[in-house]
Motif scaffolding. Structure first.
Motif, PDB file in Angstrom:
ATOM      1  N   GLY A  38      35.161  20.255  23.694  1.00 62.02           N
ATOM      2  CA  GLY A  38      34.287  20.669  22.594  1.00 62.02           C
ATOM      3  C   GLY A  38      35.029  20.878  21.292  1.00 62.02           C
ATOM      4  N   VAL A  39      35.396  22.118  21.002  1.00 67.57           N
ATOM      5  CA  VAL A  39      36.102  22.459  19.770  1.00 67.57           C
ATOM      6  C   VAL A  39      37.566  22.706  20.121  1.00 67.57           C
ATOM      7  N   VAL A  40      38.463  21.985  19.443  1.00 61.00           N
ATOM      8  CA  VAL A  40      39.886  22.044  19.772  1.00 61.00           C
ATOM      9  C   VAL A  40      40.709  22.190  18.499  1.00 61.00           C
ATOM     10  N   ARG A  41      41.707  23.051  18.552  1.00 55.28           N
ATOM     11  CA  ARG A  41      42.621  23.212  17.428  1.00 55.28           C
ATOM     12  C   ARG A  41      43.735  22.176  17.515  1.00 55.28           C
ATOM     13  N   PHE A  42      44.355  21.900  16.374  1.00 54.57           N
ATOM     14  CA  PHE A  42      45.379  20.859  16.262  1.00 54.57           C
ATOM     15  C   PHE A  42      46.484  21.034  17.301  1.00 54.57           C
ATOM     16  N   ASN A  43      47.096  22.215  17.343  1.00 55.14           N
ATOM     17  CA  ASN A  43      48.223  22.437  18.253  1.00 55.14           C
ATOM     18  C   ASN A  43      47.806  22.381  19.721  1.00 55.14           C
ATOM     19  N   GLU A  44      46.582  22.819  20.018  1.00 61.53           N
ATOM     20  CA  GLU A  44      46.075  22.710  21.388  1.00 61.53           C
ATOM     21  C   GLU A  44      45.971  21.248  21.791  1.00 61.53           C
ATOM     22  N   MET A  45      45.477  20.422  20.870  1.00 57.60           N
ATOM     23  CA  MET A  45      45.321  19.002  21.147  1.00 57.60           C
ATOM     24  C   MET A  45      46.675  18.340  21.343  1.00 57.60           C
ATOM     25  N   LYS A  62      42.687  12.011  10.893  1.00 59.47           N
ATOM     26  CA  LYS A  62      42.161  11.662   9.564  1.00 59.47           C
ATOM     27  C   LYS A  62      41.318  10.393   9.624  1.00 59.47           C
ATOM     28  N   GLU A  63      41.777   9.400  10.389  1.00 62.23           N
ATOM     29  CA  GLU A  63      41.019   8.148  10.510  1.00 62.23           C
ATOM     30  C   GLU A  63      39.696   8.371  11.240  1.00 62.23           C
ATOM     31  N   LEU A  64      39.720   9.165  12.300  1.00 70.73           N
ATOM     32  CA  LEU A  64      38.485   9.454  13.034  1.00 70.73           C
ATOM     33  C   LEU A  64      37.511  10.258  12.177  1.00 70.73           C
ATOM     34  N   GLU A  65      38.041  11.146  11.356  1.00 76.52           N
ATOM     35  CA  GLU A  65      37.189  11.911  10.442  1.00 76.52           C
ATOM     36  C   GLU A  65      36.605  10.989   9.369  1.00 76.52           C
ATOM     37  N   ARG A  66      37.421  10.115   8.829  1.00 75.97           N
ATOM     38  CA  ARG A  66      36.958   9.155   7.817  1.00 75.97           C
ATOM     39  C   ARG A  66      35.823   8.295   8.368  1.00 75.97           C
ATOM     40  N   ASP A  67      35.923   7.930   9.650  1.00 71.62           N
ATOM     41  CA  ASP A  67      34.905   7.090  10.282  1.00 71.62           C
ATOM     42  C   ASP A  67      33.735   7.905  10.831  1.00 71.62           C
ATOM     43  N   GLN A  68      33.727   9.197  10.509  1.00 65.76           N
ATOM     44  CA  GLN A  68      32.634  10.113  10.850  1.00 65.76           C
ATOM     45  C   GLN A  68      32.414  10.262  12.354  1.00 65.76           C
ATOM     46  N   LEU A  69      33.513  10.178  13.122  1.00 69.29           N
ATOM     47  CA  LEU A  69      33.425  10.369  14.565  1.00 69.29           C
ATOM     48  C   LEU A  69      33.804  11.799  14.955  1.00 69.29           C
ATOM     49  N   ILE A  70      34.611  12.450  14.111  1.00 68.23           N
ATOM     50  CA  ILE A  70      34.970  13.842  14.370  1.00 68.23           C
ATOM     51  C   ILE A  70      34.759  14.670  13.115  1.00 68.23           C
ATOM     52  N   HIS A  71      34.619  15.974  13.332  1.00 64.95           N
ATOM     53  CA  HIS A  71      34.444  16.923  12.230  1.00 64.95           C
ATOM     54  C   HIS A  71      35.666  17.830  12.189  1.00 64.95           C
ATOM     55  N   ARG A  72      36.152  18.069  11.000  1.00 68.14           N
ATOM     56  CA  ARG A  72      37.293  18.960  10.787  1.00 68.14           C
ATOM     57  C   ARG A  72      36.791  20.202  10.069  1.00 68.14           C
ATOM     58  N   GLU A  73      37.011  21.355  10.689  1.00 66.53           N
ATOM     59  CA  GLU A  73      36.599  22.632  10.095  1.00 66.53           C
ATOM     60  C   GLU A  73      37.846  23.452   9.795  1.00 66.53           C
ATOM     61  N   GLU A  74      38.035  23.744   8.510  1.00 56.96           N
ATOM     62  CA  GLU A  74      39.197  24.507   8.080  1.00 56.96           C
ATOM     63  C   GLU A  74      38.747  25.911   7.694  1.00 56.96           C
ATOM     64  N   PRO A  79      47.660  32.743   9.369  1.00 61.73           N
ATOM     65  CA  PRO A  79      47.985  31.327   9.186  1.00 61.73           C
ATOM     66  C   PRO A  79      46.722  30.465   9.204  1.00 61.73           C
ATOM     67  N   PRO A  80      46.813  29.260   8.627  1.00 59.91           N
ATOM     68  CA  PRO A  80      45.643  28.387   8.560  1.00 59.91           C
ATOM     69  C   PRO A  80      45.114  28.049   9.957  1.00 59.91           C
ATOM     70  N   LYS A  81      43.804  27.951  10.052  1.00 57.98           N
ATOM     71  CA  LYS A  81      43.159  27.602  11.317  1.00 57.98           C
ATOM     72  C   LYS A  81      42.276  26.396  11.059  1.00 57.98           C
ATOM     73  N   VAL A  82      42.509  25.325  11.828  1.00 58.52           N
ATOM     74  CA  VAL A  82      41.721  24.105  11.701  1.00 58.52           C
ATOM     75  C   VAL A  82      41.224  23.721  13.087  1.00 58.52           C
ATOM     76  N   GLU A  83      39.931  23.448  13.182  1.00 52.20           N
ATOM     77  CA  GLU A  83      39.334  23.048  14.452  1.00 52.20           C
ATOM     78  C   GLU A  83      38.674  21.682  14.302  1.00 52.20           C
ATOM     79  N   TYR A  84      38.698  20.936  15.396  1.00 45.97           N
ATOM     80  CA  TYR A  84      38.102  19.604  15.426  1.00 45.97           C
ATOM     81  C   TYR A  84      37.036  19.550  16.505  1.00 45.97           C
ATOM     82  N   SER A  85      35.991  18.785  16.240  1.00 46.46           N
ATOM     83  CA  SER A  85      34.922  18.573  17.212  1.00 46.46           C
ATOM     84  C   SER A  85      34.299  17.206  16.952  1.00 46.46           C
TER      85      SER A  85
END
Length: 110
Positions: A38-45, A62-74, A79-85
């Motif tokens: 589901g929702v995964v952080r960069f370092n976990e991935m 970045k490429e998957l986000e550009r192609d609208q296949l994944i969402h990046r939530e900052e 420290p910064p927290k970024v999650e992908y789904s």
């Protein structure tokens, strides 16, 4: 009736378009990871995938986000927290990923 290959071009097929989005050493692995967790952080991935460099993972995301296949939530925190789904568009690939998992389970050579 099948098309004649002399009149066909692979680059004009849906297969070719799909491949252009998911082709890359780790893109399918990233999509699979997000499908499973589901929702995964960069370092976990990075830890889960193993063997992938920070630079390569960042580029593939970045490429998957550009192609609208994944969402990046900052999240604006230190420290910064970024999650992908997966996006809704990305979720439409789940049947393909499931089929690959099923095929692998049924055809594994031990």
């Amino acid at each position: 009736m099948k098309d004649c290959i002399s009149n066909a071009r692979l680059e004009e097929t849906g297969f070719s378009y799909t491949l252009s989005l998911i082709n890359g050493k780790y893109k399918m692995t990233i999509l699979y990871t997000l499908m499973e967790f589901g929702v995964v952080r960069f370092n976990e991935m990075k830890k889960y995938i193993g063997g992938i460099s920070y630079k390569t993972l960042s580029l593939m995301l970045k490429e998957l986000e550009r192609d609208q296949l994944i969402h990046r939530e900052e999240y604006p925190q230190i420290p910064p927290k970024v999650e992908y789904s997966l996006t809704e568009r990305g979720k439409t690939l789940i049947p393909i990923l499931d089929a690959m998992c099923e095929w692998g389970d049924q055809n594994r050579i031990e």
